[in-house]
Design a protein around this motif. Sequence first.
Motif, mmCIF file in Angstrom:
data_model
loop_
_atom_site.group_PDB
_atom_site.id
_atom_site.type_symbol
_atom_site.label_atom_id
_atom_site.label_comp_id
_atom_site.label_asym_id
_atom_site.label_seq_id
_atom_site.Cartn_x
_atom_site.Cartn_y
_atom_site.Cartn_z
ATOM 1 N N ALA A 169 -3.066 -1.709 -4.979
ATOM 2 C CA ALA A 169 -2.288 -2.563 -4.077
ATOM 3 C C ALA A 169 -2.832 -3.983 -4.081
ATOM 4 C CB ALA A 169 -2.308 -1.982 -2.664
ATOM 5 N N LEU A 170 -4.149 -4.131 -4.095
ATOM 6 C CA LEU A 170 -4.758 -5.461 -4.148
ATOM 7 C C LEU A 170 -4.426 -6.153 -5.468
ATOM 8 C CD1 LEU A 170 -6.517 -7.687 -3.057
ATOM 9 C CD2 LEU A 170 -8.545 -6.369 -3.710
ATOM 10 N N ALA A 171 -4.403 -5.403 -6.560
ATOM 11 C CA ALA A 171 -4.035 -5.991 -7.845
ATOM 12 C C ALA A 171 -2.628 -6.566 -7.790
ATOM 13 C CB ALA A 171 -4.141 -4.943 -8.949
ATOM 14 N N GLU A 172 -1.688 -5.822 -7.205
ATOM 15 C CA GLU A 172 -0.318 -6.327 -7.082
ATOM 16 C C GLU A 172 -0.265 -7.526 -6.139
ATOM 17 O OE1 GLU A 172 4.222 -4.810 -5.978
ATOM 18 O OE2 GLU A 172 2.530 -3.403 -5.887
ATOM 19 N N PHE A 173 -1.040 -7.482 -5.053
ATOM 20 C CA PHE A 173 -1.103 -8.596 -4.102
ATOM 21 C C PHE A 173 -1.516 -9.881 -4.814
ATOM 22 C CE2 PHE A 173 -3.223 -10.985 -0.621
ATOM 23 C CZ PHE A 173 -2.225 -10.944 0.350
ATOM 24 N N MET A 174 -2.441 -9.763 -5.770
ATOM 25 C CA MET A 174 -2.898 -10.930 -6.515
ATOM 26 C C MET A 174 -1.899 -11.323 -7.604
ATOM 27 S SD MET A 174 -6.989 -10.079 -6.882
ATOM 28 C CE MET A 174 -7.429 -11.770 -7.348
ATOM 29 N N LEU B 99 0.830 -1.200 0.000
ATOM 30 C CA LEU B 99 0.000 0.000 0.000
ATOM 31 C C LEU B 99 0.869 1.258 0.000
ATOM 32 C CD1 LEU B 99 -3.034 0.611 0.017
ATOM 33 C CD2 LEU B 99 -2.939 0.696 2.502
ATOM 34 N N ASP B 100 1.942 1.223 0.781
ATOM 35 C CA ASP B 100 2.835 2.382 0.835
ATOM 36 C C ASP B 100 3.492 2.618 -0.520
ATOM 37 O OD1 ASP B 100 4.309 4.450 2.390
ATOM 38 O OD2 ASP B 100 6.033 3.195 1.892
ATOM 39 N N ARG B 101 3.928 1.543 -1.154
ATOM 40 C CA ARG B 101 4.562 1.680 -2.480
ATOM 41 C C ARG B 101 3.563 2.211 -3.506
ATOM 42 N NH1 ARG B 101 7.482 -3.233 -3.130
ATOM 43 N NH2 ARG B 101 5.720 -4.288 -4.130
ATOM 44 N N THR B 102 2.324 1.768 -3.405
ATOM 45 C CA THR B 102 1.295 2.238 -4.344
ATOM 46 C C THR B 102 1.049 3.731 -4.172
ATOM 47 O OG1 THR B 102 0.225 0.072 -4.337
ATOM 48 C CG2 THR B 102 -1.084 1.946 -5.105
ATOM 49 N N TRP B 103 0.942 4.164 -2.938
ATOM 50 C CA TRP B 103 0.695 5.589 -2.697
ATOM 51 C C TRP B 103 1.848 6.444 -3.224
ATOM 52 C CZ3 TRP B 103 -3.269 8.509 -1.946
ATOM 53 C CH2 TRP B 103 -4.409 7.999 -1.339
ATOM 54 N N ARG B 104 3.081 5.971 -3.076
ATOM 55 C CA ARG B 104 4.225 6.756 -3.552
ATOM 56 C C ARG B 104 4.243 6.871 -5.068
ATOM 57 N NH1 ARG B 104 7.267 3.729 0.277
ATOM 58 N NH2 ARG B 104 8.209 2.556 -1.445
#
Length: 499
Positions: free
Chosen positions: A363-368, A141-146
Amino acid sequence: MDYQLLFNTFAALPEHTSWSRQRQLHTCLRNAIRNGTLACGTRLPASRTLALELGISRNTVLYAYDQLATEGFILPDRRGTVVASLGAVVPPGGLVAPLRTGLSRRTQGLPALPGSDMSVAFAPGVPSLGDFPVTLWRRLLDRTWRSLKPAQLNYAAPAGELPLRTAIADHLRVARGALVESAQVFITDGTQSSLDLCARAFADPGDKVWMENPGYQGALAAFRAAQLKPVGIVVDAEGLAPVASDWLRHRPKLVYVTPSHQYPVGSVLSLARRMALIAQARNAAALIIEDDYDSEFRHDGPPLSCMQGLAPDAPVLYLGTFSKTMFPGLRIGFMVVPAALVAPLEALLARAAPRGRTADQLALAEFMQKGHFSLHLRRMRRLYRQRRDALVAALERHLGDIATVHGGSAGMHLALRLHDGVADDVQLSAQLLGLGIMAPALSLHAVGTRVQPWRGFVLGYAQVPVEAMEALVTTLAAVVRGGGPQAEPPQAPAQANNG
């Protein structure tokens, strides 16, 4: 008017002492105008005169007057400043009409949604939150926000973020046998949001919607709120069991089913009934709502294929959620709609439901996409199977002679059906809740006017450690058998977060 007394009394109140003088004077005068202390037509002192009387700067008075004039509370005239007319602030006779209470008629009698307090043993629908990889999720999530661009802070696409829709479509094709392209996937705020959308987008007030009896009360609430007419169709060991006369007398616009793990009793809709339901719904121009809420967790064999993938262009609205597979607070679910409904639904959402939460979706897309979701599912399947086994064994030891376990082959809950078909499971459920055990009564899941013979409890086990099962079931059995425990049961130990 004694403005000094009015102002000093207001400014001395504890909640006002930290305010600036400008704010104190502006709010004091505004309140006095609103409650009638300064009546319509009252001429206010000149700014210099009021400043001298109150012992404050003239600029403070000018600020308050300018703000009140901008808001329409006072009006300038040739002789100074007067209080404006605000209409009938207080009705004739000085009696203030009471504030209207209560909601609209359509909300009356809506069933309560199931509780989800994870601190209470056997609460249905609560995953093992302590076993979710929070550290990994926080990092993603942190990486996505950045990496977000300014334009991504605006409203998102009506159907949701394309990377997540693609990841969901890829997962469903492999894991659930779905026939789906990413364009057919619509991101929602969870299953309840999806149900509300289905009820309002694909049916009109007064249309009939079939529901399983007993069935999911959250769906019943959504359909009633949309002014649809729920019709309860009996559930047996093979799931929803309509008869020919149901199609003739109660022709539905929507058919709501939980075919892979019926809620609440856990029946699995047989393949023959799935195919028949698809064919009959197609002939009736009805849409099937397939709620696949927890079938990722199948304990006895591989996950079953979803109804959506059993026939090309099946009339199925497929619903899924990450509340059970990940955590409820994520508030992300999804719908898969037939290809012919993609364009009209997208157009509707573009007019009525702007989306957001871009970072969470990406972030969920990357998690999957990185395989973390599949790994988490495998871990939870093993854990939930162990907890299911422990619960079933304890129930059979303590209650096997007077009750039968149903629906333990999948999901995160099972049903305990009492052999006594007239047992007061509602009263027993209330007694258990007072002892720290949430065991919702099966009889409260009735839908429609047809009698359903299920008496017993819905028991969620995903959040209950194996070592706590024996003591909890011992307490449950004592209440069911009528003796009742002498003391409250031990609390389930806190779950460690493995990050």
